[in-house]
Design a protein around this motif. Sequence first.
Motif, PDB file in Angstrom:
ATOM      1  N   ARG A 700       0.822  -1.209   0.000  1.00  0.00           N
ATOM      2  CA  ARG A 700       0.000   0.000   0.000  1.00  0.00           C
ATOM      3  C   ARG A 700       0.859   1.264   0.000  1.00  0.00           C
ATOM      4  N   GLU A 701       1.949   1.234   0.740  1.00  0.00           N
ATOM      5  CA  GLU A 701       2.808   2.417   0.793  1.00  0.00           C
ATOM      6  C   GLU A 701       3.451   2.680  -0.558  1.00  0.00           C
ATOM      7  N   GLY A 702       3.883   1.620  -1.237  1.00  0.00           N
ATOM      8  CA  GLY A 702       4.447   1.778  -2.589  1.00  0.00           C
ATOM      9  C   GLY A 702       3.414   2.304  -3.563  1.00  0.00           C
ATOM     10  N   ALA A 703       2.174   1.858  -3.420  1.00  0.00           N
ATOM     11  CA  ALA A 703       1.099   2.340  -4.282  1.00  0.00           C
ATOM     12  C   ALA A 703       0.885   3.838  -4.066  1.00  0.00           C
ATOM     13  N   ARG A 704       0.901   4.265  -2.797  1.00  0.00           N
ATOM     14  CA  ARG A 704       0.712   5.684  -2.491  1.00  0.00           C
ATOM     15  C   ARG A 704       1.830   6.516  -3.105  1.00  0.00           C
ATOM     16  N   ARG A 705       3.070   6.053  -2.959  1.00  0.00           N
ATOM     17  CA  ARG A 705       4.198   6.803  -3.523  1.00  0.00           C
ATOM     18  C   ARG A 705       4.120   6.884  -5.046  1.00  0.00           C
ATOM     19  N   ALA A 706       3.690   5.794  -5.683  1.00  0.00           N
ATOM     20  CA  ALA A 706       3.566   5.789  -7.142  1.00  0.00           C
ATOM     21  C   ALA A 706       2.534   6.812  -7.611  1.00  0.00           C
ATOM     22  N   LEU A 707       1.394   6.868  -6.917  1.00  0.00           N
ATOM     23  CA  LEU A 707       0.355   7.825  -7.295  1.00  0.00           C
ATOM     24  C   LEU A 707       0.791   9.264  -7.031  1.00  0.00           C
ATOM     25  N   GLU A 708       1.474   9.479  -5.913  1.00  0.00           N
ATOM     26  CA  GLU A 708       1.953  10.834  -5.619  1.00  0.00           C
ATOM     27  C   GLU A 708       2.991  11.282  -6.644  1.00  0.00           C
ATOM     28  N   ALA A 709       3.845  10.358  -7.059  1.00  0.00           N
ATOM     29  CA  ALA A 709       4.832  10.691  -8.096  1.00  0.00           C
ATOM     30  C   ALA A 709       4.130  11.037  -9.412  1.00  0.00           C
ATOM     31  N   GLY A 710       3.068  10.294  -9.726  1.00  0.00           N
ATOM     32  CA  GLY A 710       2.310  10.569 -10.946  1.00  0.00           C
ATOM     33  C   GLY A 710       1.624  11.922 -10.898  1.00  0.00           C
ATOM     34  N   ILE A 711       1.076  12.271  -9.736  1.00  0.00           N
ATOM     35  CA  ILE A 711       0.416  13.570  -9.574  1.00  0.00           C
ATOM     36  C   ILE A 711       1.426  14.703  -9.751  1.00  0.00           C
ATOM     37  N   ALA A 712       2.612  14.523  -9.155  1.00  0.00           N
ATOM     38  CA  ALA A 712       3.656  15.546  -9.270  1.00  0.00           C
ATOM     39  C   ALA A 712       4.123  15.712 -10.718  1.00  0.00           C
ATOM     40  N   ALA A 713       4.155  14.606 -11.448  1.00  0.00           N
ATOM     41  CA  ALA A 713       4.669  14.650 -12.815  1.00  0.00           C
ATOM     42  C   ALA A 713       3.627  15.115 -13.820  1.00  0.00           C
ATOM     43  N   THR A 714       2.358  14.779 -13.585  1.00  0.00           N
ATOM     44  CA  THR A 714       1.331  15.033 -14.604  1.00  0.00           C
ATOM     45  C   THR A 714       0.228  15.987 -14.156  1.00  0.00           C
ATOM     46  N   GLY A 715       0.033  16.122 -12.842  1.00  0.00           N
ATOM     47  CA  GLY A 715      -1.066  16.953 -12.348  1.00  0.00           C
ATOM     48  C   GLY A 715      -2.429  16.369 -12.637  1.00  0.00           C
ATOM     49  N   SER A 716      -2.509  15.066 -12.901  1.00  0.00           N
ATOM     50  CA  SER A 716      -3.755  14.433 -13.323  1.00  0.00           C
ATOM     51  C   SER A 716      -4.794  14.398 -12.199  1.00  0.00           C
ATOM     52  N   PRO A 717      -6.008  14.930 -12.453  1.00  0.00           N
ATOM     53  CA  PRO A 717      -7.070  14.836 -11.443  1.00  0.00           C
ATOM     54  C   PRO A 717      -7.525  13.402 -11.216  1.00  0.00           C
ATOM     55  N   LEU A 718      -7.392  12.559 -12.220  1.00  0.00           N
ATOM     56  CA  LEU A 718      -7.783  11.152 -12.059  1.00  0.00           C
ATOM     57  C   LEU A 718      -6.873  10.439 -11.070  1.00  0.00           C
ATOM     58  N   LEU A 719      -5.580  10.757 -11.094  1.00  0.00           N
ATOM     59  CA  LEU A 719      -4.661  10.167 -10.121  1.00  0.00           C
ATOM     60  C   LEU A 719      -4.962  10.676  -8.717  1.00  0.00           C
ATOM     61  N   ARG A 720      -5.367  11.931  -8.605  1.00  0.00           N
ATOM     62  CA  ARG A 720      -5.752  12.459  -7.290  1.00  0.00           C
ATOM     63  C   ARG A 720      -6.950  11.700  -6.732  1.00  0.00           C
ATOM     64  N   GLU A 721      -7.922  11.443  -7.580  1.00  0.00           N
ATOM     65  CA  GLU A 721      -9.099  10.683  -7.138  1.00  0.00           C
ATOM     66  C   GLU A 721      -8.694   9.272  -6.711  1.00  0.00           C
ATOM     67  N   GLN A 722      -7.795   8.651  -7.472  1.00  0.00           N
ATOM     68  CA  GLN A 722      -7.354   7.300  -7.125  1.00  0.00           C
ATOM     69  C   GLN A 722      -6.606   7.298  -5.801  1.00  0.00           C
ATOM     70  N   LEU A 723      -5.799   8.333  -5.554  1.00  0.00           N
ATOM     71  CA  LEU A 723      -5.076   8.425  -4.290  1.00  0.00           C
ATOM     72  C   LEU A 723      -6.037   8.606  -3.123  1.00  0.00           C
ATOM     73  N   GLU A 724      -7.078   9.411  -3.300  1.00  0.00           N
ATOM     74  CA  GLU A 724      -8.070   9.613  -2.240  1.00  0.00           C
ATOM     75  C   GLU A 724      -8.802   8.319  -1.923  1.00  0.00           C
ATOM     76  N   ARG A 725      -9.117   7.546  -2.957  1.00  0.00           N
ATOM     77  CA  ARG A 725      -9.777   6.255  -2.723  1.00  0.00           C
ATOM     78  C   ARG A 725      -8.852   5.318  -1.959  1.00  0.00           C
ATOM     79  N   LEU A 726      -7.557   5.354  -2.333  1.00  0.00           N
ATOM     80  CA  LEU A 726      -6.597   4.493  -1.636  1.00  0.00           C
ATOM     81  C   LEU A 726      -6.513   4.856  -0.164  1.00  0.00           C
ATOM     82  N   LYS A 727      -6.508   6.157   0.154  1.00  0.00           N
ATOM     83  CA  LYS A 727      -6.429   6.589   1.551  1.00  0.00           C
ATOM     84  C   LYS A 727      -7.676   6.204   2.324  1.00  0.00           C
ATOM     85  N   GLY A 728      -8.806   6.092   1.620  1.00  0.00           N
ATOM     86  CA  GLY A 728     -10.054   5.746   2.290  1.00  0.00           C
ATOM     87  C   GLY A 728     -10.212   4.277   2.547  1.00  0.00           C
ATOM     88  N   LEU A 729      -9.368   3.452   1.969  1.00  0.00           N
ATOM     89  CA  LEU A 729      -9.481   2.005   2.170  1.00  0.00           C
ATOM     90  C   LEU A 729      -8.864   1.558   3.497  1.00  0.00           C
TER      91      LEU A 729
END
Length: 729
Positions: A700-729
Amino acid sequence: MKIEMSKSGTVRKTIGMSLAVLLLFFALVEVGAWCFGVVPLSERSDPFLGFSDTSRLFRIENGRVEIDPRHGAFRKVSFTHPKPKGVFRIFVFGGSTVWGWPMGDAQAFPAWLEKGLQALAPGRQIEVHNLGAGSYASWRIRRLAREAAAFSPDLFVLYMGNNEFLEKRFYREIGERARRLPEMRGALHHLRTYTLLYDLLAPHTTPQPDDPFTSLLHPLDLPVRHDPEGYRDRKERAEIIRFFAENLEAIRSIAEAAGSKILVCTLPVNLLWTGPTRSVPVANRVLFERARRLQEEGKCEAALPIFERLAAEQPDSAELWFRIGRCRYERGDLGAAREALLTSLSHDLYPQRILPEMNGVIRSMAGVLLCDLDAIVSGEYPGGLIGEGFFIDTMHPSVAAHKRIAMEIGRVIVESGLLGDVRWSKETFQQAISGEEAAPTGKLYAQKLYFVGKTHLRAGEYEKAIEALRAAIEVAPYYAPLFDTLGTAYGKMGRNEEALAAFREAYRLDPDNIFAMLNLAIAERNTGRFEEAISLLRKAIGKRPDFFPLHLELARTAFQKDDLPLAQEAATSAVNLKPTDREAVRLLSLIESAQGDLVGGIRRLEALLADYPQDVQLLTDLARLVDRTGDAGKRDALFARALAIDPDYPFLHVSIAETALGIRDFDKALHHLDRAIALDPKHPYPYRLKGEALFEKGDREGARRALEAGIAATGSPLLREQLERLKGL
């Protein structure tokens, strides 16, 4: 016998009466048109100047010769006839460079030439008359020279060669019947009846007098159309060059018969700063687009071998050779850069720059004065690659370059002895033309910046393009193509929201322009506004149902939106319009497969792959479809084949990762996702898949880091939504 003669006489009388009634009708219409103030076309304009012997450039009134005001493509010229004693009269012929586009008359090189020569010979009256006009080539200049020869010229100056491929219709291969057409139409232009019919029926527009972007070319009342294939035929290109040489020799003979000398200039060639006008399309678009992105990111060392590989497969692509030349230039290999750029020019399907062979023709002329501007100017640039600084766009010189041209021509004139005992003085000439350096202002300034921006855009210099276009918009905020071109520049840089705003303004200013509608629709789709894009494309198709790109983009947009019925309908229409188009057939295959016709989709792709065996995108698409059939062996063979051809195609690694995730081979999936991210760090999808793979693997921690890296690189709102869902699990 008498009965037959009586019948014959009756028929003749009937025909005669019919003709008389018809002529009377047209005479009454002509008189009525005159009463209502209809001005015949012959008095408004003369589109046949240079094509017809019945059209004349000059008119003579009260001992003064002037340009006929119908010929708005020319500068104002006025001189005395007969020529007064002691006057040295020069006529300068050429296209838009001689005209001085986009500067004022005083900043074109003929004006500088007159000032400089007058300073060198103050005891003589020097006349330099600018007879340049936009897009004029040697065929029309030959006719103008014949007319100008009647006015006691001392010297003809020729600066031409950039426009020889623009008027293919009017070259030597035209039959006598086609050549007589302008004469007939020229006679009709004197009739008010014809003028009424022309105004009512002809598909033409009337330029607004305050529009700075109205073409400088004199509009032809003839359907001049370029062959879509361009000038691929080497024999045809050679014929045009031969005809250019023939026209030069004819002008030399005209000058000689008039007792005039002739000075011919070679033209400096803009190799470095502008690409081909039209190129054979690059077949392997996937590999080309990756190399293009690398080049535009300043990674020419990585891009160059890809371009060279593609050029080896497709040696007739002018676009590939241009990019090879630019990359070689960036790494300092100037000789190889020049060789590649010359190759690009030689494969340009519609050259708008003089070809080296044509400069060679000029150099080989006998009995003329030569001003070898190409050799002089190129000798002052590294590798002989003239570019930005001398030119402001594809072929037009800057104000400083116009002065340089004038000075070199002046030097040849003086050193040849044409002005008697006048001696050459560079300092005197330069002093005479010093000052007045101000760039064109207002409308002409906007014109200049527009074409400067387009030139930067074609060279991949997007920041410079944006700077020029925004400056032009400040002067002409009502001109839609400025915003359309600005949107393209923003889009090339990935600045999608700014591109969208520019395209929306272009559409607002010109809502009936199909290209404005198409570009806006693509921008709407690229920013996730699928409904807006689909609505706009449907509206555009209603206006132009036969325009292939509209159907193709509608299919792409509907497919991305998962509207499969609409996507299939649009893709089928695209294929019907262009049955052999690779992208249309590929898209229809994918849509049919998504609709459930997997076998049909695979068959289409396999047939397409037979024509494009090295196309990695097709191989990847086919492997993905084959995976759905359960044939893992065939799928892996296709993936292996694609990797062997191009191991750096990001979507290939994403596709392999998706199949690995399907069988829960997380390590393999993560390996290929890391590779895809390294190759294209701006795309959000590999980050999304990497987050899912790590989460399924239990990290789970690796998944969070991967999504945060993607957000930093692309600014994608879809990745932000995926990260929020991950935090809610």
